[in-house]
Design an enzyme around this catalytic site. Structure first.
Site, PDB file in Angstrom:
ATOM      1  CE1 TYR A  32      -4.353   0.791  -0.315  1.00 38.36           C
ATOM      2  CE2 TYR A  32      -3.703   2.636   1.073  1.00 38.36           C
ATOM      3  CZ  TYR A  32      -4.604   2.034   0.227  1.00 38.36           C
ATOM      4  OH  TYR A  32      -5.773   2.683  -0.102  1.00 38.36           O
ATOM      5  CG  LEU A  33       4.399   0.339  -2.058  1.00 35.92           C
ATOM      6  CD1 LEU A  33       5.372   0.079  -3.209  1.00 35.92           C
ATOM      7  CD2 LEU A  33       5.056   0.020  -0.719  1.00 35.92           C
ATOM      8  N   GLY A  36       6.253   8.027   1.116  1.00 33.34           N
ATOM      9  CA  GLY A  36       7.263   7.679   2.120  1.00 33.34           C
ATOM     10  C   GLY A  36       8.051   6.470   1.641  1.00 33.34           C
ATOM     11  CG  HIS A  37       6.162   2.650   1.400  1.00 33.90           C
ATOM     12  ND1 HIS A  37       4.820   2.937   1.525  1.00 33.90           N
ATOM     13  CD2 HIS A  37       6.486   1.865   2.448  1.00 33.90           C
ATOM     14  CE1 HIS A  37       4.350   2.331   2.606  1.00 33.90           C
ATOM     15  NE2 HIS A  37       5.336   1.684   3.183  1.00 33.90           N
ATOM     16  CD  GLN A  61       5.474  -6.027  10.944  1.00 31.91           C
ATOM     17  OE1 GLN A  61       6.319  -6.614  10.284  1.00 31.91           O
ATOM     18  NE2 GLN A  61       5.393  -4.707  10.961  1.00 31.91           N
ATOM     19  CG  ASP A 150       7.709   2.810  11.178  1.00 25.50           C
ATOM     20  OD1 ASP A 150       6.747   2.773  11.947  1.00 25.50           O
ATOM     21  OD2 ASP A 150       7.579   2.848   9.942  1.00 25.50           O
ATOM     22  CD  GLN A 153      10.185  -1.077  11.129  1.00 23.54           C
ATOM     23  OE1 GLN A 153       9.268  -1.809  11.426  1.00 23.54           O
ATOM     24  NE2 GLN A 153      10.218  -0.407   9.979  1.00 23.54           N
ATOM     25  CB  SER A 186      -0.176   2.053   4.824  1.00 27.04           C
ATOM     26  OG  SER A 186       1.027   2.038   4.100  1.00 27.04           O
TER      27      SER A 186
HETATM   28  O1  PAF Z   1       7.932  -0.803   8.337  1.00 27.92           O
HETATM   29  C1  PAF Z   1       7.297  -1.746   7.826  1.00 27.92           C
HETATM   30  O2  PAF Z   1       6.511  -1.557   6.897  1.00 27.92           O
HETATM   31  C2  PAF Z   1       7.458  -3.140   8.406  1.00 27.92           C
HETATM   32  O3  PAF Z   1       7.584  -3.118   9.785  1.00 27.92           O
HETATM   33  C3  PAF Z   1       8.605  -3.923   7.755  1.00 27.92           C
HETATM   34  C4  PAF Z   1       9.961  -3.292   8.043  1.00 27.92           C
HETATM   35  C5  PAF Z   1       8.390  -4.002   6.264  1.00 27.92           C
HETATM   36  C6  PAF Z   1       8.632  -5.349   8.315  1.00 27.92           C
HETATM   37  O4  PAF Z   1       7.454  -6.038   8.038  1.00 27.92           O
END
Ligand code: PAF
Length: 280
Positions: A32-33, A36-37, A61, A150, A153, A186
């Protein structure tokens, strides 16, 4: 641009590139880009000969009451967008390809996962580390790209990369925002028009905190209190956390200093959104 669904296909393609002496960048995503992606893909395309984008909504997750089933998906848009940005391969596995029946191996991390999202979502980083570790082993990229939205993360994955000797260069890319300041996500798609307006309180409180720190304020409590008060002006907002942490250990601090991170998670209605600023 190719789209493949199996580990064997990714490995075969990456081997061909490696044999030709080419470098490989990996952009792990859940699809669902948005832009940001897009900024991660663009950075990878610039920094490597070949770019692999993984599109996988990773079940491990998500907590039991979280939004795994309703997480938005749009493979047609994602593949067109990746193609437009110059990516070379999409890896879009089914859950069974990533987690075989009887999978009992997971990557768990202590310390960095104790605060912030790790506290509110206790199994989240175990799932993130496990899937990203698997993607690192499948693709064996030179570089991997993650967003600074994130922030925890990113810190966790940099640490995992060092602890487990993956030897990959981990690159963090700046938060991309809508014109009105809302960090792209997203999950913004869950917001009703009224909630979308209310969600601006996140970036407003981030700007407020950042201005205080840039103005010389180092007392974490003062910054957190001001940001909390700002968020509480919005009736649709419910705070999960507003915290200042050390930028490397992700442990709470009383004095904000470099490298630091001030991060927030706020529910707008039922949608949990995050935002942050680094002190560097
Ligand atoms: O940031 C995300 O979209 C997710 O946590 C990742 C890094 C793709 C892992 O599923």
């Amino acid at each position: 641009m190719k789209i493949v669904k199996t580990v064997a296909e990714v490995r075969a393609q990456v081997k061909e590139w490696r044999d030709a002496g080419l470098t490989v960048g990996l952009v792990p995503t859940m699809g669902y880009l948005h832009e940001g992606h897009g900024s991660l893909v663009t950075a990878s395309v610039k920094g490597n000969h070949k770019t692999v984008v993984s599109v996988f909504v990773n079940p491990t997750q998500f907590g039991p009451t979280e939004d795994l089933d309703k997480y938005p998906r749009d493979m047609e848009h994602d593949s067109a967008y990746c193609e437009e940005l110059g990516a070379d391969l999409i890896f879009a596995p089914e859950p069974e390809e990533m987690y075989h029946e009887g999978n009992t191996t997971f990557i768990d991390m202590t310390v960095l996962t104790e605060e912030l999202c790790g506290l509110s979502r206790p199994t989240h980083f175990r799932g993130v580390c496990t899937v990203v570790g698997k993607l690192f082993n499948i693709v064996r990229p030179d570089r991997a790209y993650f967003g600074q939205k994130d922030a925890q993360q990113l810190a966790v994955l940099k640490h995992m990369n060092e602890d487990l000797n993956f030897g990959i260069e981990i690159i963090g890319c700046p938060i991309v925002r809508e014109d009105d300041g809302l960090a792209k996500s997203s999950r913004n798609t869950y917001l009703s028009p009224e909630e979308r307006k209310a969600a601006l309180v996140l970036s407003r409180s981030i700007r407020l905190g950042q201005a205080m720190v840039q103005g010389g304020e180092t007392d974490a409590k003062k910054v957190i209190d001001a940001m909390t008060a700002e968020i509480n002006t919005e009736p649709l907002a419910k705070i999960d956390y507003v915290k200042a942490v050390d930028g490397r250990t992700m442990q709470q601090v009383t004095e904000i200093k470099k490298p630091g991170l001030v991060a927030i998670a706020v529910y707008i209605g039922k949608t949990r959104l995050i935002d942050n600023f680094f002190v560097e």
